[in-house]
Design a protein around this motif. Structure first.
Motif, PDB file in Angstrom:
ATOM      1  N   ASP A   1      44.758  29.114  30.577  1.00 48.87           N
ATOM      2  CA  ASP A   1      44.196  27.818  30.182  1.00 48.87           C
ATOM      3  C   ASP A   1      44.223  27.755  28.656  1.00 48.87           C
ATOM      4  OD1 ASP A   1      42.703  25.590  29.579  1.00 48.87           O
ATOM      5  OD2 ASP A   1      40.982  26.124  30.814  1.00 48.87           O
ATOM      6  N   GLU A   2      45.259  27.137  28.109  1.00 49.83           N
ATOM      7  CA  GLU A   2      45.425  27.093  26.653  1.00 49.83           C
ATOM      8  C   GLU A   2      44.304  26.330  25.959  1.00 49.83           C
ATOM      9  OE1 GLU A   2      49.747  26.128  25.587  1.00 49.83           O
ATOM     10  OE2 GLU A   2      49.436  25.298  27.595  1.00 49.83           O
ATOM     11  N   GLY A   3      43.833  25.277  26.603  1.00 48.94           N
ATOM     12  CA  GLY A   3      42.912  24.374  25.929  1.00 48.94           C
ATOM     13  C   GLY A   3      41.483  24.854  25.836  1.00 48.94           C
ATOM     14  N   ALA A   4      41.097  25.874  26.629  1.00 50.11           N
ATOM     15  CA  ALA A   4      39.688  26.279  26.678  1.00 50.11           C
ATOM     16  C   ALA A   4      39.176  26.707  25.311  1.00 50.11           C
ATOM     17  CB  ALA A   4      39.504  27.402  27.697  1.00 50.11           C
ATOM     18  N   GLY A   5      39.888  27.630  24.650  1.00 54.44           N
ATOM     19  CA  GLY A   5      39.447  28.117  23.348  1.00 54.44           C
ATOM     20  C   GLY A   5      39.529  27.051  22.275  1.00 54.44           C
ATOM     21  N   VAL A   6      40.568  26.212  22.335  1.00 53.02           N
ATOM     22  CA  VAL A   6      40.702  25.118  21.368  1.00 53.02           C
ATOM     23  C   VAL A   6      39.533  24.151  21.511  1.00 53.02           C
ATOM     24  CG1 VAL A   6      42.164  23.224  20.562  1.00 53.02           C
ATOM     25  CG2 VAL A   6      43.212  25.336  21.415  1.00 53.02           C
TER      26      VAL A   6
ATOM     27  N   LEU B   1      43.471  25.495  11.821  1.00 51.30           N
ATOM     28  CA  LEU B   1      43.208  26.145  13.109  1.00 51.30           C
ATOM     29  C   LEU B   1      44.494  26.743  13.657  1.00 51.30           C
ATOM     30  CD1 LEU B   1      41.551  26.814  15.651  1.00 51.30           C
ATOM     31  CD2 LEU B   1      41.977  24.471  16.437  1.00 51.30           C
ATOM     32  N   GLY B   2      44.487  28.030  13.951  1.00 52.49           N
ATOM     33  CA  GLY B   2      45.662  28.698  14.493  1.00 52.49           C
ATOM     34  C   GLY B   2      45.619  28.818  16.010  1.00 52.49           C
ATOM     35  N   PHE B   3      46.595  29.560  16.536  1.00 52.48           N
ATOM     36  CA  PHE B   3      46.635  29.844  17.972  1.00 52.48           C
ATOM     37  C   PHE B   3      47.413  31.137  18.178  1.00 52.48           C
ATOM     38  CE2 PHE B   3      47.865  29.803  22.341  1.00 52.48           C
ATOM     39  CZ  PHE B   3      46.849  29.123  23.000  1.00 52.48           C
ATOM     40  N   GLY B   4      46.832  32.065  18.934  1.00 52.11           N
ATOM     41  CA  GLY B   4      47.521  33.291  19.292  1.00 52.11           C
ATOM     42  C   GLY B   4      46.702  34.533  19.042  1.00 52.11           C
ATOM     43  N   ASN B   5      46.310  34.754  17.774  1.00 55.01           N
ATOM     44  CA  ASN B   5      45.546  35.947  17.395  1.00 55.01           C
ATOM     45  C   ASN B   5      46.284  37.230  17.767  1.00 55.01           C
ATOM     46  OD1 ASN B   5      43.170  36.888  16.080  1.00 55.01           O
ATOM     47  ND2 ASN B   5      42.320  37.532  18.038  1.00 55.01           N
ATOM     48  N   GLN B   6      47.621  37.196  17.720  1.00 46.75           N
ATOM     49  CA  GLN B   6      48.413  38.379  18.050  1.00 46.75           C
ATOM     50  C   GLN B   6      48.500  39.352  16.878  1.00 46.75           C
ATOM     51  OE1 GLN B   6      49.816  38.769  21.322  1.00 46.75           O
ATOM     52  NE2 GLN B   6      48.347  37.122  21.581  1.00 46.75           N
TER      53      GLN B   6
ATOM     54  N   GLY C   1      41.711  34.705   6.777  1.00 41.79           N
ATOM     55  CA  GLY C   1      40.460  34.079   7.214  1.00 41.79           C
ATOM     56  C   GLY C   1      40.717  32.964   8.203  1.00 41.79           C
ATOM     57  N   LEU C   2      41.737  33.146   9.038  1.00 44.60           N
ATOM     58  CA  LEU C   2      42.189  32.096   9.946  1.00 44.60           C
ATOM     59  C   LEU C   2      41.337  32.025  11.208  1.00 44.60           C
ATOM     60  CD1 LEU C   2      44.377  29.967  10.753  1.00 44.60           C
ATOM     61  CD2 LEU C   2      45.667  31.874  11.775  1.00 44.60           C
ATOM     62  N   THR C   3      40.688  30.907  11.406  1.00 43.09           N
ATOM     63  CA  THR C   3      40.045  30.634  12.697  1.00 43.09           C
ATOM     64  C   THR C   3      41.151  30.329  13.693  1.00 43.09           C
ATOM     65  OG1 THR C   3      38.001  29.794  11.727  1.00 43.09           O
ATOM     66  CG2 THR C   3      38.526  29.069  13.958  1.00 43.09           C
ATOM     67  N   THR C   4      41.141  31.007  14.823  1.00 43.16           N
ATOM     68  CA  THR C   4      42.249  30.866  15.755  1.00 43.16           C
ATOM     69  C   THR C   4      41.750  30.978  17.192  1.00 43.16           C
ATOM     70  OG1 THR C   4      44.487  31.667  16.270  1.00 43.16           O
ATOM     71  CG2 THR C   4      42.840  33.326  15.682  1.00 43.16           C
ATOM     72  N   VAL C   5      42.679  30.982  18.117  1.00 33.63           N
ATOM     73  CA  VAL C   5      42.371  31.063  19.542  1.00 33.63           C
ATOM     74  C   VAL C   5      43.079  32.287  20.107  1.00 33.63           C
ATOM     75  CG1 VAL C   5      42.640  29.932  21.789  1.00 33.63           C
ATOM     76  CG2 VAL C   5      42.074  28.571  19.754  1.00 33.63           C
TER      77      VAL C   5
ATOM     78  N   PRO D   1      37.800  31.364  21.630  1.00 25.37           N
ATOM     79  CA  PRO D   1      37.775  31.092  20.191  1.00 25.37           C
ATOM     80  C   PRO D   1      37.571  32.356  19.377  1.00 25.37           C
ATOM     81  CG  PRO D   1      35.681  30.479  21.179  1.00 25.37           C
ATOM     82  CD  PRO D   1      36.588  30.885  22.315  1.00 25.37           C
ATOM     83  N   VAL D   2      38.217  32.422  18.231  1.00 24.78           N
ATOM     84  CA  VAL D   2      38.015  33.511  17.274  1.00 24.78           C
ATOM     85  C   VAL D   2      37.665  32.855  15.941  1.00 24.78           C
ATOM     86  CG1 VAL D   2      39.001  35.538  16.140  1.00 24.78           C
ATOM     87  CG2 VAL D   2      39.694  34.956  18.475  1.00 24.78           C
ATOM     88  N   TRP D   3      36.378  32.808  15.646  1.00 23.20           N
ATOM     89  CA  TRP D   3      35.915  32.125  14.438  1.00 23.20           C
ATOM     90  C   TRP D   3      36.084  33.021  13.216  1.00 23.20           C
ATOM     91  CZ3 TRP D   3      34.628  27.140  13.751  1.00 23.20           C
ATOM     92  CH2 TRP D   3      34.354  26.364  14.892  1.00 23.20           C
TER      93      TRP D   3
END
Length: 365
Positions: free
Chosen positions: A172-177, A281-286, A295-299, A355-357
């Protein structure tokens, strides 16, 4: 050096060859062979570096211990975090469960590429297949439906079952966003409407849904902007142009964290403070180190959980258990969903993003 045989192990352990087969096939305790004898046979096999003939053993057992992982086209750099995470997780989890992994990559829908996949799958004795469907080619669905081999589908994005799989593991991609946007200082907590303008920078793949929570909050002030690649330099040029032409942009969201360095650099070159003037806002946190340095807030994209769940599911099917038994119950929801082509229902396990704040998104206090 000649390869050691079952007879060699039997002589070294002082037992019959049939006893060696029973012990090394894991059936020693079932037929009441003494623990000391079992250990003696295993020790002899280790000392002689004896490896049972897998093909003969599969024929005797009527089963294989080889699981194929069918993924989309291999990128130019096979060590990109997404591919590396999925491959290494599958390899380790499958091997720990007593199976072996056969990685296969779909190069395209062309006749020659399809024939390679068809030949490998048709000529190799497989116990089952994990199919990554995020960028799947059409011919693969038709092929797998005719092989009679258990198939578990897994999708890195939101997807629906097709009917050719025993189960589907999806993210579910949208949950963290949604969690981040709903707590963002730019969004009114009462109306859910965002202030300013939001831009979503996509890459060459646009079949994802991670932008939807942002689009819902910003409505007509939301822009989806597709880029030809994931390079920071490309994101930099696009961000520089967008911010110059639209100074009311308050949020730039990314389809992948790899774009973030370019966006941060563009903001700095325009003397914009993050997050006071612009939230990113990023996405991945890989790549944790890079994200933390920015300092990127990401998912967090739960690719490891997805792959582990797919491995468990395919082994469940192979070994006669329900596909979704023991699938990380605290991390996902399991539903039964109908396929588009029929009333058949497929077990679907959905793993939420998280979410990763950090510091790059203005958070409501």
């Amino acid at each position: 050096m000649e390869r050691a045989t079952r007879a060699d192990v039997a002589r070294a352990a002082g037992v019959a060859p049939s006893t060696v087969s029973l012990v090394l096939n894991g059936r020693g305790r079932d037929v009441k062979i003494a623990p000391a004898t079992i250990e003696r046979v295993k020790q002899a096999a280790r000392e002689l570096n004896y490896i049972p003939n897998a093909a003969a053993r599969s024929l005797r057992r009527g089963k294989s211990h080889l699981i194929a992982l069918l993924m989309a086209e291999l990128p130019d750099d096979p060590f990109v975090p997404v591919v590396h995470t999925v491959l290494t997780t599958a390899m380790i989890d499958i091997q720990r469960r007593g199976y072996l992994l056969l990685p296969l990559f779909q190069a395209g829908d062309g006749a020659s590429d399809a024939e390679v996949i068809r030949s490998v799958l048709g000529d190799t004795q497989l116990a089952g297949i994990i199919r990554e469907t995020t960028s799947a080619e059409a011919f693969t669905s038709r092929l797998l439906a005719n092989l009679g081999i258990p198939v578990v589908a897994m999708s890195m994005i939101e997807a629906d079952p097709t009917g050719s799989e025993s189960s589907l593991i999806r993210i579910d991609e949208g949950a963290g966003v949604h969690d981040i946007i709903s707590s963002c200082a730019l969004v009114d907590p009462n109306t859910g409407i965002g202030s300013g303008r939001a831009v979503f920078l996509a890459g060459p793949n646009t079949n994802h849904a991670r932008q939807h929570p942002i689009a819902r909050s910003f409505g007509t002030n939301f822009t989806f902007y597709s880029l030809p690649d994931w390079e920071p330099a490309t994101a930099y040029q696009a961000t520089l142009r967008l911010l110059t032409e639209n100074p009311d942009i308050s949020l730039i969201a990314l389809a992948d964290d790899s774009q973030a360095p370019g966006v941060f650099q563009a903001a700095a070159d325009l003397d914009l403070s993050v997050p006071a003037d612009l939230s990113i806002l990023g996405f991945g946190n890989q790549d944790h180190r890079s994200a933390e340095a920015l300092g990127l807030t990401t998912v967090d994209w739960p690719l490891t959980d997805m792959t582990s769940a797919a491995v468990t599911s395919i082994i469940n099917v192979i070994e006669g258990r329900p596909p979704t038994a023991s699938l990380l119950p605290a991390s996902l929801a399991v539903t039964e969903e109908a396929t588009p082509a029929s009333s058949q229902t497929i077990p679907v396990a959905t793993i939420p993003t998280r979410p990763v704040w950090r510091a790059s998104v203005a958070r409501r206090s």
